[in-house]
Design an enzyme around this catalytic site. Sequence first.
Site, PDB file in Angstrom:
ATOM      1  CE  LYS A 153      -3.392  -1.040  -0.640  1.00  0.00           C
ATOM      2  NZ  LYS A 153      -3.747  -1.746  -1.913  1.00  0.00           N
ATOM      3  CG  HIS A 160       4.528  -6.109  -1.311  1.00  0.00           C
ATOM      4  ND1 HIS A 160       4.608  -4.784  -1.636  1.00  0.00           N
ATOM      5  CD2 HIS A 160       3.260  -6.489  -1.641  1.00  0.00           C
ATOM      6  CE1 HIS A 160       3.437  -4.387  -2.147  1.00  0.00           C
ATOM      7  NE2 HIS A 160       2.617  -5.397  -2.165  1.00  0.00           N
ATOM      8  CB  SER A 181      -3.974   2.620   1.656  1.00  0.00           C
ATOM      9  OG  SER A 181      -4.067   2.010   0.404  1.00  0.00           O
TER      10      SER A 181
HETATM   11  S1  PPS Z   1      -0.516  -3.003  -3.181  1.00  0.00           S
HETATM   12  O1  PPS Z   1      -1.809  -3.716  -3.002  1.00  0.00           O
HETATM   13  O2  PPS Z   1       0.336  -3.154  -1.998  1.00  0.00           O
HETATM   14  O3  PPS Z   1       0.174  -3.386  -4.394  1.00  0.00           O
HETATM   15  O4  PPS Z   1      -0.948  -1.461  -3.260  1.00  0.00           O
HETATM   16  P1  PPS Z   1      -0.025  -0.266  -3.762  1.00  0.00           P
HETATM   17  O5  PPS Z   1      -0.078  -0.207  -5.238  1.00  0.00           O
HETATM   18  O6  PPS Z   1       1.298  -0.315  -3.099  1.00  0.00           O
HETATM   19  O7  PPS Z   1      -0.771   0.994  -3.142  1.00  0.00           O
HETATM   20  C1  PPS Z   1      -2.111   1.314  -3.456  1.00  0.00           C
HETATM   21  C2  PPS Z   1      -2.304   2.790  -3.123  1.00  0.00           C
HETATM   22  O8  PPS Z   1      -1.644   3.585  -4.138  1.00  0.00           O
HETATM   23  C3  PPS Z   1      -2.610   4.471  -4.711  1.00  0.00           C
HETATM   24  N1  PPS Z   1      -2.282   4.773  -6.115  1.00  0.00           N
HETATM   25  C4  PPS Z   1      -2.070   6.020  -6.567  1.00  0.00           C
HETATM   26  N2  PPS Z   1      -2.050   7.212  -5.923  1.00  0.00           N
HETATM   27  C5  PPS Z   1      -1.824   8.315  -6.686  1.00  0.00           C
HETATM   28  N3  PPS Z   1      -1.630   8.288  -8.026  1.00  0.00           N
HETATM   29  C6  PPS Z   1      -1.630   7.112  -8.702  1.00  0.00           C
HETATM   30  N4  PPS Z   1      -1.440   7.111 -10.022  1.00  0.00           N
HETATM   31  C7  PPS Z   1      -1.847   5.906  -7.960  1.00  0.00           C
HETATM   32  N5  PPS Z   1      -1.932   4.591  -8.292  1.00  0.00           N
HETATM   33  C8  PPS Z   1      -2.187   3.918  -7.143  1.00  0.00           C
HETATM   34  C9  PPS Z   1      -3.910   3.702  -4.567  1.00  0.00           C
HETATM   35  O9  PPS Z   1      -5.030   4.526  -4.786  1.00  0.00           O
HETATM   36  C10 PPS Z   1      -3.781   3.190  -3.141  1.00  0.00           C
HETATM   37  O10 PPS Z   1      -3.878   4.228  -2.173  1.00  0.00           O
HETATM   38  P2  PPS Z   1      -5.250   4.667  -1.471  1.00  0.00           P
HETATM   39  O11 PPS Z   1      -4.828   5.630  -0.383  1.00  0.00           O
HETATM   40  O12 PPS Z   1      -5.898   3.453  -0.928  1.00  0.00           O
HETATM   41  O13 PPS Z   1      -6.064   5.343  -2.535  1.00  0.00           O
END
Ligand code: PPS
Length: 286
Positions: free
Chosen positions: A44, A99, A129
């Site tokens: 996340k 991860h 998240s």
């Molecule tokens: S995972 O399941 O661990 O692979 O998730 P991960 O990709 O690490 O994190 C997911 C969060 O990243 C946000 N996200 C983004 N934020 C801003 N811009 C872009 N382009 C973007 N892409 C992914 C996603 O919305 C999750 O955060 P939250 O706070 O839940 O919205």
Amino acid sequence: MLRHSFSHKGIPFPAEIYDPETIDFVGNHFQVLDDDTFTVTYPKSGTNWMMEILSLIWQQGDPSWCRSVPIWDRSPWLESPNALEKLKSAKPPRRISSHLPIQLFPKSFWGSKAKVIYTVRNPKDLLVSLYHFSKLMSFLEEPESLEELLGAFLQGEVLYGSWFDHVKGWLGLRGRENFFCISYEELQEDLRGSVGRICRFLGKDLSDAALASVVQNASFQAMRDNPMANFSLMPDNILDKSKGSFLRKGVVGDWKNHFTVAQSERFGRAYRERMQDLAGTFPWDE
Ligand code: PPS
């Protein structure tokens, strides 16, 4: 919090999607190549955002690859049994995501020139998240409250174990020329400048137009609109789309809408105690 888990060297993994043999194989036998590039994160933290940014950089800003191939096939997941099969036969240069905490990362990494990009995020936002993510994913147990998840998080009783240990472990590589650390908050603050820094680390020279295309196509909205990046292809028995979206909010500071004052203070105390060696390192450190 995990429905069914196994522990490998003290790190909890969801048993529905991982197995101990693969995690062991990755650590002890997976052969890292000098031209591999790894996206590494604690869950996340912006993993998929970084994967999308890197896909676009590698294509000189051309979004066709991102729009035609699922994100998890563009940068397979090191510790997942299926992805490992794909990686064994993948042609170099390979792009790989993980991860894993540093102590479970492939031993062969240490003698290699492979590059690691480590993305870190304010753990309070990450926790929020994860809280919402837990409602969508079949292998995660939905916490009764943020309070319950906060307690488990501070104990490291969540998938991939302690955030504190993960970050401290990986940040021990700072100063090495094959390691680059960036925060979710820096990406939000200045995506274009961040993409430029990532390009310099990778030795990629992008034109202004290519850079602009990376920024445009890696935006939250562009990723939400892209079926190859928005997880709509993930089967319903793994991700229940009726309960919410994987790309949920994509902002900095959402913790303020979820944490009580007492929870924030509790978190702050644990954070200061556990992160004193890295005090002042991150954008969210006062
Ligand atoms: S995972 O399941 O661990 O692979 O998730 P991960 O990709 O690490 O994190 C997911 C969060 O990243 C946000 N996200 C983004 N934020 C801003 N811009 C872009 N382009 C973007 N892409 C992914 C996603 O919305 C999750 O955060 P939250 O706070 O839940 O919205």
